[in-house]
Design an enzyme around this catalytic site. Structure first.
Site, short mmCIF file in Angstrom:
data_model
loop_
_atom_site.label_atom_id
_atom_site.label_comp_id
_atom_site.label_asym_id
_atom_site.label_seq_id
_atom_site.Cartn_x
_atom_site.Cartn_y
_atom_site.Cartn_z
N GLU A 233 0.81 -1.21 0.00
CA GLU A 233 0.00 0.00 0.00
C GLU A 233 0.84 1.26 0.00
O GLU A 233 1.94 1.29 0.54
CB GLU A 233 -0.91 0.00 1.23
N CYS B 12 3.33 8.23 1.59
CA CYS B 12 3.83 7.19 2.50
C CYS B 12 4.07 5.93 1.66
O CYS B 12 3.14 5.39 1.08
CB CYS B 12 2.77 6.97 3.59
N CYS C 272 6.68 -7.82 6.71
CA CYS C 272 7.84 -7.33 7.47
C CYS C 272 8.28 -8.41 8.42
O CYS C 272 7.46 -9.10 9.04
CB CYS C 272 7.47 -6.06 8.24
N CYS D 88 6.53 -6.46 14.94
CA CYS D 88 6.09 -5.68 16.10
C CYS D 88 4.66 -6.07 16.47
O CYS D 88 3.82 -6.31 15.60
CB CYS D 88 6.15 -4.19 15.79
N CYS E 46 1.54 -4.01 15.07
CA CYS E 46 1.55 -3.64 13.65
C CYS E 46 0.95 -4.76 12.81
O CYS E 46 1.40 -5.92 12.89
CB CYS E 46 2.98 -3.35 13.22
N CYS F 297 -1.58 4.55 10.01
CA CYS F 297 -0.43 3.69 10.29
C CYS F 297 -0.88 2.34 10.79
O CYS F 297 -1.77 2.23 11.61
CB CYS F 297 0.41 4.26 11.42
N1 SAH Z 1 9.20 -0.37 9.71
C1 SAH Z 1 9.35 1.01 9.91
C2 SAH Z 1 8.47 1.86 9.02
C3 SAH Z 1 7.07 1.37 8.76
S1 SAH Z 1 5.99 1.42 10.14
C4 SAH Z 1 9.14 1.37 11.37
O1 SAH Z 1 8.69 0.53 12.13
O2 SAH Z 1 9.46 2.49 11.72
C5 SAH Z 1 5.63 3.16 10.24
C6 SAH Z 1 5.16 3.61 11.61
O3 SAH Z 1 3.85 3.12 11.89
C7 SAH Z 1 6.04 3.12 12.74
O4 SAH Z 1 6.34 4.13 13.65
C8 SAH Z 1 5.17 2.07 13.37
O5 SAH Z 1 5.56 1.87 14.68
C9 SAH Z 1 3.80 2.66 13.23
N2 SAH Z 1 2.73 1.68 13.40
C10 SAH Z 1 2.74 0.39 13.03
N3 SAH Z 1 1.56 -0.20 13.36
C11 SAH Z 1 0.81 0.74 13.93
C12 SAH Z 1 -0.52 0.75 14.47
N4 SAH Z 1 -1.30 -0.33 14.46
N5 SAH Z 1 -0.99 1.90 14.97
C13 SAH Z 1 -0.23 3.01 14.95
N6 SAH Z 1 1.03 3.08 14.47
C14 SAH Z 1 1.54 1.94 13.96
FE1 SF4 Z 2 7.80 -3.89 10.56
FE2 SF4 Z 2 5.49 -2.91 11.39
FE3 SF4 Z 2 7.50 -3.16 13.12
FE4 SF4 Z 2 7.64 -1.28 11.18
S1 SF4 Z 2 6.15 -1.38 12.86
S2 SF4 Z 2 9.23 -2.73 11.80
S3 SF4 Z 2 6.53 -2.36 9.51
S4 SF4 Z 2 6.46 -4.84 12.06
#
Ligand code: SAH
Ligand code: SF4
Length: 380
Positions: free
Chosen positions: A90, A103, A110, A114, A117, A343
């Protein structure tokens, strides 16, 4: 067949030299593609005729099939691009008064995983190529110019905050960043291109050396125990190493601070105690502290996460404590709520890998109505 979107300007020069052409021809071709959005060599009228007829035999410009496009009532636009083998990524355009931010995704899925996420929950499929990263920008920019009837540049900022961990796909990321910054490409300044990372320490050092753009670091926790749980990469690169890497990055960075992202998770990392720990950590690290700003991101829930977003007063209180403690803290506005463009919501159900292939197949053969080009209105 060379995909021209895989090439930064140096690579384009080498490619055309291989065809017996001079450097200025590469510059012309590069500008036709990235600045004018040309895809058809026949349109590139100032290229010699011989070259125009030779190019289609040796190279192409590979765009990504659009599975869907959704327009939010707030102007946010989300594309779902097909990257093959049942994978989709996306890309989200977020218009604001003084800028247009895109974005961009760097991977299908990934590997960092996390907890909060949805991309992380899907697991890792594969790295995107440079051409696939740049196709998102090329397609969005030239679509938007047409759509908004503009001749000037629409996208003024790029954030690598879509799906994937950009610093775990460094070799494809680097040429893509160079094209974004190149005056013959998109001409974006280094402070308008942001790489967001969950903390791949060695690659932060390489980025500082190779292409120091603005840096955002996804922190999410003020101590190692909690961060180990939320961002598993912390077990490899714990907070003290991550913050050291931030300090090493800063001398090369286009801004004199790092942005820390902090996703607000109810009852998990949002208590006053966490704010106090965060202040201590960031003000004291390395003796001088880490020059930074904090961006609090309201958690966007998704099915089976087992997490919920902190209540608004809790977020406000957390922000107040950090600001009063001397760290400039903002709360991120969520945009595109009605199209799940915020996000961590990216590619929500479509990319649930358990049914991704089936669902993509159904989208392709039309047995599921794609969410294509709908203008969804927020319910009152
Ligand atoms: N992998 C990179 C960039 C992609 S994620 C990273 O982790 O920084 C981009 C941002 O979205 C990151 O700060 C991540 O922590 C945040 N993010 C991921 N899942 C989310 C969620 N469910 N709600 C809010 N922010 C989220
Ligand atoms: Fe990967 Fe999502 Fe963690 Fe960013 S926030 S490093 S996209 S798992």
């Amino acid at each position: 067949m060379t995909n021209l979107l895989d090439l930064d300007l140096d690579a384009m020069v080498r490619f055309l030299e291989g065809l017996g052409e001079k450097r200025f021809r590469a510059v012309q071709l590069f500008r036709w593609i990235h600045q004018k959005g040309a895809r058809d060599f026949a349109d590139m009228t100032d290229l010699a005729k011989g070259l125009r007829s030779k190019l289609p035999e040796v190279c192409s410009l590979n765009v990504l099939p659009v599975l869907s496009r959704q327009d939010s009532s707030d102007g946010t636009i989300k594309w779902l691009f097909d990257v093959g083998d049942g994978n989709a990524v996306e890309t989200v355009f977020i218009p604001e008064d003084d800028r247009g931010t895109l974005c961009v995704s760097s991977q299908a899925g990934c590997a960092v995983g996390c907890r909060f996420c949805s991309t992380g929950h899907q697991g890792f499929s594969r790295n995107l190529s440079t051409g696939e990263i740049l196709a998102q920008l090329w397609q969005a920019e030239h679509f938007l110019r047409h759509h908004l009837k503009r001749t000037d540049r629409v996208i003024t900022n790029v954030v690598m905050m879509g799906m994937g961990e950009p610093l775990q796909n460094y070799s494809a990321l680097l040429p893509a960043l160079k094209v974004m910054l190149d005056d013959h490409g998109y001409g974006l300044s280094r402070r308008r291109v942001t790489v967001s990372t969950s903390g791949v320490v060695p690659m932060m050092d390489r980025l500082a050396r190779d292409c120091p753009v603005a840096l955002a670091v996804s922190l999410h926790a003020p101590n190692d125990a909690l961060r180990n749980d939320l961002v598993p990469l912390n077990r490899k690169y714990p907070l003290s190493e991550l913050l050291d890497a931030c300090l090493r990055y800063l001398p090369a960075a286009p801004r004199d601070f790092v942005t820390f992202e902090y996703c607000m998770l109810s009852g998990v990392n949002d208590q006053p105690e966490h704010a106090r720990q965060l202040l201590d950590l960031l003000r004291l690290h390395g003796g001088q502290g880490v020059p930074c700003k904090i961006n609090l991101i309201p958690f966007n829930p998704f099915p089976d996460s087992g997490l919920s977003c902190s209540d608004r007063p809790v977020v406000q209180q957390f922000a107040r404590m950090l600001n009063e403690g001397g760290i400039v803290t903002t709360v991120r506005k969520t945009r595109g709520d009605d199209i799940d463009a915020a996000c961590g919501q990216l590619a929500g159900d479509v990319l649930d890998r358990t049914n991704a292939a089936q669902r993509l197949a159904r989208l392709r053969n039309g047995s599921v109505r794609p969410v294509r080009i709908v203008r969804s209105e927020r319910q009152a």
